[in-house]
Design an enzyme around this catalytic site. Structure first.
Site, PDB file in Angstrom:
ATOM      1  N   TYR A  67       0.858  -1.191   0.000  1.00 46.01           N
ATOM      2  CA  TYR A  67       0.000   0.000   0.000  1.00 46.01           C
ATOM      3  C   TYR A  67       0.893   1.239   0.000  1.00 46.01           C
ATOM      4  CZ  TYR A  67      -3.140   3.694   1.497  1.00 46.01           C
ATOM      5  OH  TYR A  67      -3.848   4.871   1.557  1.00 46.01           O
TER       6      TYR A  67
ATOM      7  N   GLU B 200      -3.260   7.725  -4.287  1.00 47.42           N
ATOM      8  CA  GLU B 200      -3.205   6.404  -3.642  1.00 47.42           C
ATOM      9  C   GLU B 200      -2.957   5.314  -4.677  1.00 47.42           C
ATOM     10  OE1 GLU B 200      -5.845   4.611  -0.193  1.00 47.42           O
ATOM     11  OE2 GLU B 200      -6.866   4.387  -2.124  1.00 47.42           O
TER      12      GLU B 200
END
Length: 391
Positions: A109, A197
């Protein structure tokens, strides 16, 4: 302003962030020749909507032949996708992104966001990437590592290396991550984004880093500086009333209650909604008309909240500091004259020319209730509901 995945990935590619080879499809006829053009033996079909959790809602499908690809595209296009991040109606799927599969060795992530608390752009990374990153954040905060960027000097190489080491990257992967993070930071700053993101950022079997997904949220207040990016807005992914409000310079967010609110000032709007809840009601929206509201803007705001069929009563709460309350009253009366109002309206005015504004309302002959303070206004609007207070 949210961007679609395919739009964000185009920007990623422009900045040198590796993404899978892909093709955007808007009709089922576009399927022909896609597999040959992309190559490979398996492909991923991804519904393009402004919501996360698409995989959990059936919006991401793995296919291994052209017929399966055509079936998946036909199933998705024209449908409405419901995910954990949408309401029960979901969002319309008007396009799909078809990408080559990538051999995944690890999922990471990675994101950058504006952290208002520290007043810094913050890089966040976790070795536990993938669809359940929210659960990781909730139950194992230590699994997420951060670096905050000093705006005077920008993102530093040692910060990128700190993250790379924390993620367990080695050798050339550290350099690749540093290059990717630097490009992401540059993209974020140059586009005035509030969030960038990548989830997941994958390490392939060959040790390469590839952005398998992409999310980029832009600051609406900065779009005047980025007209090409502003042109990427997809109104069909937004609530129709929210989009219309934005065109009139209004801050409007639809909620699930039945008491509409029109307030000037975000803090006052939050307090108004809290008091409605305290008295047993449920707000239908957040609506801030701003400190410099005009009669015309108030009239447009009134029309927007009245267009919501779930609204059964309206509370107008205005503090006249910069704006004059008599102008607000004129806007309310103008809107009521133009729109058939069939629900109770309670108005509380305080501040500059409040008495004159209330007098205009009282002399109008319209069935508009007034209140002397916010507590009384909240109580009266809840009592005015057809069935009384709602849960």
């Amino acid at each position: 302003m949210h961007l679609h995945e395919y739009q964000a990935k185009q920007l990623f590619s422009d900045y040198g962030i590796p993404v899978p080879a892909g093709r955007l499809l808007t009709t089922t006829a576009d399927v022909s020749g896609v597999t040959a053009a992309l190559g490979g033996t398996a492909w991923v079909v991804k519904a393009q909507v402004h919501a996360g959790g698409r995989g959990k809602g059936g919006g991401v499908q793995l296919v291994k032949d052209e017929q399966s690809l055509a079936d998946a595209v036909r199933q998705m296009l024209g449908s409405r996708l419901v995910t954990p991040q949408t309401d029960v109606d979901g969002l319309p799927v008007n396009s799909v992104l078809v990408e080559c599969t990538v051999p995944i060795a690890r999922e990471i992530y990675f994101s950058l966001l504006v952290d208002r608390g520290s007043e810094r752009v913050t890089l966040m990374a976790s070795a536990a990437g993938g669809m359940n990153i929210e659960e990781v954040a909730a139950h194992d905060a230590a699994a997420i590592v951060t670096e905050r960027v000093n705006p005077a000097v920008g993102l530093q190489g040692f910060q990128c290396r700190n993250l790379a080491f924390a993620l367990g990257l080695e050798g050339k992967q550290t350099g690749a991550f540093t290059k990717l993070a630097s490009a992401a930071y540059r993209l974020m700053m140059e586009s005035d984004a509030g969030l960038l993101e990548i989830n997941p950022l994958v390490v392939t079997g060959d040790g390469e880093l590839v952005a398998l997904d992409a999310k980029l949220d832009l600051d609406d207040n900065a779009l005047f500086r980025h007209q090409p990016l502003a042109a990427l807005r997809d109104p069909q992914q937004e609530d129709e009333r929210e989009h219309l409000a934005q065109q009139h310079g209004l801050n409007y967010i639809r909620l699930s209650g039945n008491i509409a609110c029109m307030v000037n000032g975000a803090g006052l709007a939050m307090a108004t909604m809290d008091l409605i809840k305290l008295h047993g009601g449920a707000p239908a929206n957040f609506l801030d008309v701003g400190g410099g509201a005009t009669a015309e803007k108030v009239a447009e705001a009134f029309k927007i909240i009245l267009s919501d069929p779930q609204v059964e009563a309206i509370l107008v709460n205005i503090f006249g500091g910069i704006v004059r309350c008599d102008l607000i009253a004129e806007g309310i009366l103008q809107a009521i004259a133009e729109v058939a109002v069939k629900v109770p309206v309670v108005v509380r005015l305080e501040g500059t020319n409040a008495a004159a504004g209330l007098e205009l309302i009282e002399q109008s002959g319209l069935a508009v209730l007034t209140a002397s303070d916010l507590t009384e206004a909240a109580s009266r609007v809840v009592a005015a509901l057809p069935g009384g207070a709602t849960a």
